[in-house]
Design an enzyme around this catalytic site. Structure first.
Site, PDB file in Angstrom:
ATOM      1  N   ASN A  28       0.827  -1.204   0.000  1.00 19.21           N
ATOM      2  CA  ASN A  28       0.000   0.000   0.000  1.00 19.21           C
ATOM      3  C   ASN A  28       0.860   1.252   0.000  1.00 19.21           C
ATOM      4  OD1 ASN A  28      -2.603  -1.119  -0.072  1.00 19.21           O
ATOM      5  ND2 ASN A  28      -2.632  -1.430   2.130  1.00 19.21           N
ATOM      6  N   ARG A  79       3.256  -0.487  27.438  1.00 25.19           N
ATOM      7  CA  ARG A  79       2.495  -0.025  26.281  1.00 25.19           C
ATOM      8  C   ARG A  79       2.389   1.499  26.249  1.00 25.19           C
ATOM      9  NH1 ARG A  79      -1.644  -1.333  22.407  1.00 25.19           N
ATOM     10  NH2 ARG A  79      -1.901   0.684  21.383  1.00 25.19           N
ATOM     11  N   MET A 104       0.177  -3.508  12.093  1.00 25.60           N
ATOM     12  CA  MET A 104      -0.500  -4.542  12.880  1.00 25.60           C
ATOM     13  C   MET A 104      -0.498  -4.241  14.373  1.00 25.60           C
ATOM     14  SD  MET A 104      -1.551  -6.290  10.419  1.00 25.60           S
ATOM     15  CE  MET A 104      -2.265  -7.706  11.253  1.00 25.60           C
ATOM     16  N   LEU A 107      -3.704   1.483  17.710  1.00 34.00           N
ATOM     17  CA  LEU A 107      -3.166   2.802  18.036  1.00 34.00           C
ATOM     18  C   LEU A 107      -3.819   3.339  19.305  1.00 34.00           C
ATOM     19  CD1 LEU A 107      -3.127   4.304  14.436  1.00 34.00           C
ATOM     20  CD2 LEU A 107      -1.189   3.419  15.748  1.00 34.00           C
ATOM     21  N   HIS A 123      -8.511  -2.154   5.822  1.00 34.73           N
ATOM     22  CA  HIS A 123      -8.812  -3.461   6.413  1.00 34.73           C
ATOM     23  C   HIS A 123      -9.327  -4.379   5.313  1.00 34.73           C
ATOM     24  CE1 HIS A 123      -9.932  -6.402   9.440  1.00 34.73           C
ATOM     25  NE2 HIS A 123     -11.093  -6.524   8.825  1.00 34.73           N
ATOM     26  N   GLY A 157     -11.291   1.384  19.062  1.00 39.27           N
ATOM     27  CA  GLY A 157     -11.653  -0.020  18.951  1.00 39.27           C
ATOM     28  C   GLY A 157     -10.846  -0.750  17.896  1.00 39.27           C
TER      29      GLY A 157
END
Length: 214
Positions: A28, A79, A104, A107, A123, A157
């Site tokens: 991409n 994290r 992958m 965020l 996606h 999400g």
């Protein structure tokens, strides 16, 4: 009498600066780089950020003369530290739009709050069907006759953000995960290039689940 002042341009149109996030081979990214060399394309890739040093997209970027950065989760104690470092690495390039293209990782708030409604993701399925990391496999296992790719605004999400654009791909008899995914990638690249250009050229407004481009 002086002419009235022009209305402010949306942030996504200001200079068309793209930062692309990659984890893998970068197909991409390569499509966006090919497009940004066109005289009429309104966006330009100014930086590429990866979550691992072995990501093939980094070599594609370097070959095109685009600066890169690697922010590997293993280099941070937690994290939260990685999220903050990723946001800082992206901010160096002063993006108008952040494109997650085969990245992958989910965020976190440091990125999403710094560039609200200016982070988009591709996606390989027609969301809300088949979210997550195994979308092509899941579509085949379900027996879907049509799948495809979605470009959406990234939220907190997993593949749940408002949809910008979608392209359908028919599942052919005898398809396996590799063959189906390859056809999806071809359709996905064309969609990504077209709609990133539209977003940058015309601006994007997000109101709830509704996305208006231009």
């Amino acid at each position: 009498m002086s002419a009235p002042a022009a209305p402010p341009r949306p942030a996504t149109r200001s200079t068309g600066r793209l930062v692309v996030l990659v984890s893998g081979g970068g197909s991409n990214l390569a499509a966006l780089l090919a497009a940004h060399d066109g005289p009429d394309y309104p966006a330009r890739v100014v930086g590429v950020v990866a979550d691992r040093a072995s990501a093939g997209g980094l070599e594609i970027a370097r070959a095109a003369g685009v600066p890169t950065a690697v922010v590997a989760p293993g280099d941070f104690a937690d994290r939260a530290g990685w999220d903050a470092a990723l946001a800082e690495a992206v901010a160096v390039f002063r993006p108008d739009l952040v494109v997650s293209a085969g990245f992958m990782r989910i965020l976190g708030a440091p990125v999403l709050e710094r560039w609200p409604d200016r982070v988009v993701n591709t996606h390989p399925a027609l969301l809300p069907s088949f979210p997550g990391a195994h979308a092509v496999r899941d579509a085949l296992a379900f027996g879907a006759k049509v799948t495809g790719s979605t470009l959406h605004v990234v939220d907190a999400g997993v593949d749940t953000g408002p949809v910008i654009a979608q392209v359908a791909v028919v599942v052919e008899p005898g398809d396996d995960e590799a063959s189906l995914h390859e056809r999806i990638k071809v359709a996905e690249r064309a969609m990504l290039v077209e709609w990133v250009g539209r977003v940058v050229g015309g601006g994007m407004r997000v109101e709830g689940r509704a996305v208006t481009v231009g």
